[in-house]
Design a protein around this motif. Structure first.
Motif, PDB file in Angstrom:
ATOM      1  N   GLY A 107     -18.092 -40.857  -1.636  1.00  0.00           N
ATOM      2  CA  GLY A 107     -19.476 -41.237  -1.908  1.00  0.00           C
ATOM      3  C   GLY A 107     -19.618 -42.561  -2.625  1.00  0.00           C
ATOM      4  O   GLY A 107     -20.667 -42.865  -3.164  1.00  0.00           O
ATOM      5  N   ASN A 133     -19.840 -40.159  10.440  1.00  0.00           N
ATOM      6  CA  ASN A 133     -19.769 -38.739  10.098  1.00  0.00           C
ATOM      7  C   ASN A 133     -20.060 -38.491   8.618  1.00  0.00           C
ATOM      8  O   ASN A 133     -20.517 -37.407   8.253  1.00  0.00           O
ATOM      9  CB  ASN A 133     -18.414 -38.149  10.492  1.00  0.00           C
ATOM     10  N   GLU A 134     -19.803 -39.489   7.777  1.00  0.00           N
ATOM     11  CA  GLU A 134     -20.154 -39.345   6.360  1.00  0.00           C
ATOM     12  C   GLU A 134     -21.668 -39.267   6.194  1.00  0.00           C
ATOM     13  O   GLU A 134     -22.172 -38.479   5.396  1.00  0.00           O
ATOM     14  CB  GLU A 134     -19.575 -40.487   5.513  1.00  0.00           C
ATOM     15  N   SER A 138     -14.697 -41.354   1.484  1.00  0.00           N
ATOM     16  CA  SER A 138     -15.040 -42.445   0.569  1.00  0.00           C
ATOM     17  C   SER A 138     -15.378 -41.929  -0.826  1.00  0.00           C
ATOM     18  O   SER A 138     -15.574 -42.719  -1.733  1.00  0.00           O
ATOM     19  CB  SER A 138     -16.251 -43.211   1.097  1.00  0.00           C
ATOM     20  N   LEU A 154     -16.262 -36.216   1.100  1.00  0.00           N
ATOM     21  CA  LEU A 154     -16.214 -37.452   1.877  1.00  0.00           C
ATOM     22  C   LEU A 154     -14.928 -38.228   1.648  1.00  0.00           C
ATOM     23  O   LEU A 154     -14.461 -38.319   0.510  1.00  0.00           O
ATOM     24  CB  LEU A 154     -17.406 -38.331   1.500  1.00  0.00           C
ATOM     25  N   TYR A 204     -19.946 -46.373  -2.113  1.00  0.00           N
ATOM     26  CA  TYR A 204     -20.291 -47.297  -1.037  1.00  0.00           C
ATOM     27  C   TYR A 204     -20.650 -48.669  -1.584  1.00  0.00           C
ATOM     28  O   TYR A 204     -21.193 -48.782  -2.677  1.00  0.00           O
ATOM     29  CB  TYR A 204     -21.488 -46.758  -0.235  1.00  0.00           C
ATOM     30  N   TYR A 208     -18.464 -47.722   6.961  1.00  0.00           N
ATOM     31  CA  TYR A 208     -18.072 -46.335   6.721  1.00  0.00           C
ATOM     32  C   TYR A 208     -18.299 -45.509   7.980  1.00  0.00           C
ATOM     33  O   TYR A 208     -19.118 -45.853   8.836  1.00  0.00           O
ATOM     34  CB  TYR A 208     -18.873 -45.766   5.541  1.00  0.00           C
ATOM     35  N   ASP A 209     -17.593 -44.412   8.046  1.00  0.00           N
ATOM     36  CA  ASP A 209     -17.673 -43.518   9.195  1.00  0.00           C
ATOM     37  C   ASP A 209     -19.058 -42.881   9.270  1.00  0.00           C
ATOM     38  O   ASP A 209     -19.563 -42.348   8.279  1.00  0.00           O
ATOM     39  CB  ASP A 209     -16.594 -42.436   9.053  1.00  0.00           C
TER      40      ASP A 209
END
Length: 180
Positions: free
Chosen positions: A35, A46-47, A33, A31, A37, A43-44
């Motif tokens: 992971g 798609n993640e 990010s 990811l 958060y 956040y996208d």
């Protein structure tokens, strides 16, 4: 997608499947990010898809079932974060009927960049509600779980049925009957 959805999802994964599974799906998804958060971050989407796909593979549960289970779990997190919203309603039908005109308006004030699904109310009686869920994300099973948990929160039960208006789940009709 708002961070609270990601943080609640990761908490659910840890609680229900363990930290090892949570770490495995984050690592496998690679990811942007990594992971990490925060509830107020954005956040996208798609993640989230990557995390769901990873969880589906790790625990051998169909993704739609995982999304539905997450809807049940997410309700508690949202209710804890914003109890004032639920306290304004006496019935689950009343709360659900207010999603578009009150609850989502409140959410947009808190999170102006939130991309929320829409709910078009078709018919409401004292004990039933028909509405159409629309979202490009097609997470209607998340909505399904949230709807059922709404009734549980009020100490009631409901029959919730749905029919796909579009095969990809981006438009779904929900019929809800309160069984008390």
């Amino acid at each position: 997608m708002k961070g609270i959805v990601f943080t609640e999802f990761m908490e659910m994964v840890e609680e229900q499947y363990g930290l090892e599974i949570a770490d495995a799906i984050i690592e496998k998804a690679q990811l942007p990010s990594q992971g990490v958060y925060t509830a107020v971050g954005t956040y996208d989407f798609n993640e989230m898809l990557a995390l769901l796909q990873g969880l589906e593979e790790e625990v051998d549960v169909p993704m739609n079932d995982l999304v539905y289970t997450f809807g049940h779990y997410l309700f508690n997190g949202l209710a804890s974060a914003h109890p004032e919203i639920i306290q304004n309603y006496r019935t689950p039908i009343g709360l659900l009927h207010a999603i578009e005109d009150h609850i989502h308006v409140h959410v947009q004030k808190l999170y102006p960049d939130a991309q929320l699904p829409t709910f078009k109310m078709l018919e409401r009686t004292e004990n039933s509600l028909s509405m159409v869920y629309s979202s490009s994300r097609g997470l209607y099973r998340l909505a399904h779980g949230l709807i059922e948990k709404t009734f549980e929160r009020f100490g009631q039960r409901a029959k919730v049925s749905f029919s796909l208006l579009k095969a990809d789940g981006t438009e779904v009709k929900f019929d809800i009957v309160d069984h008390g």
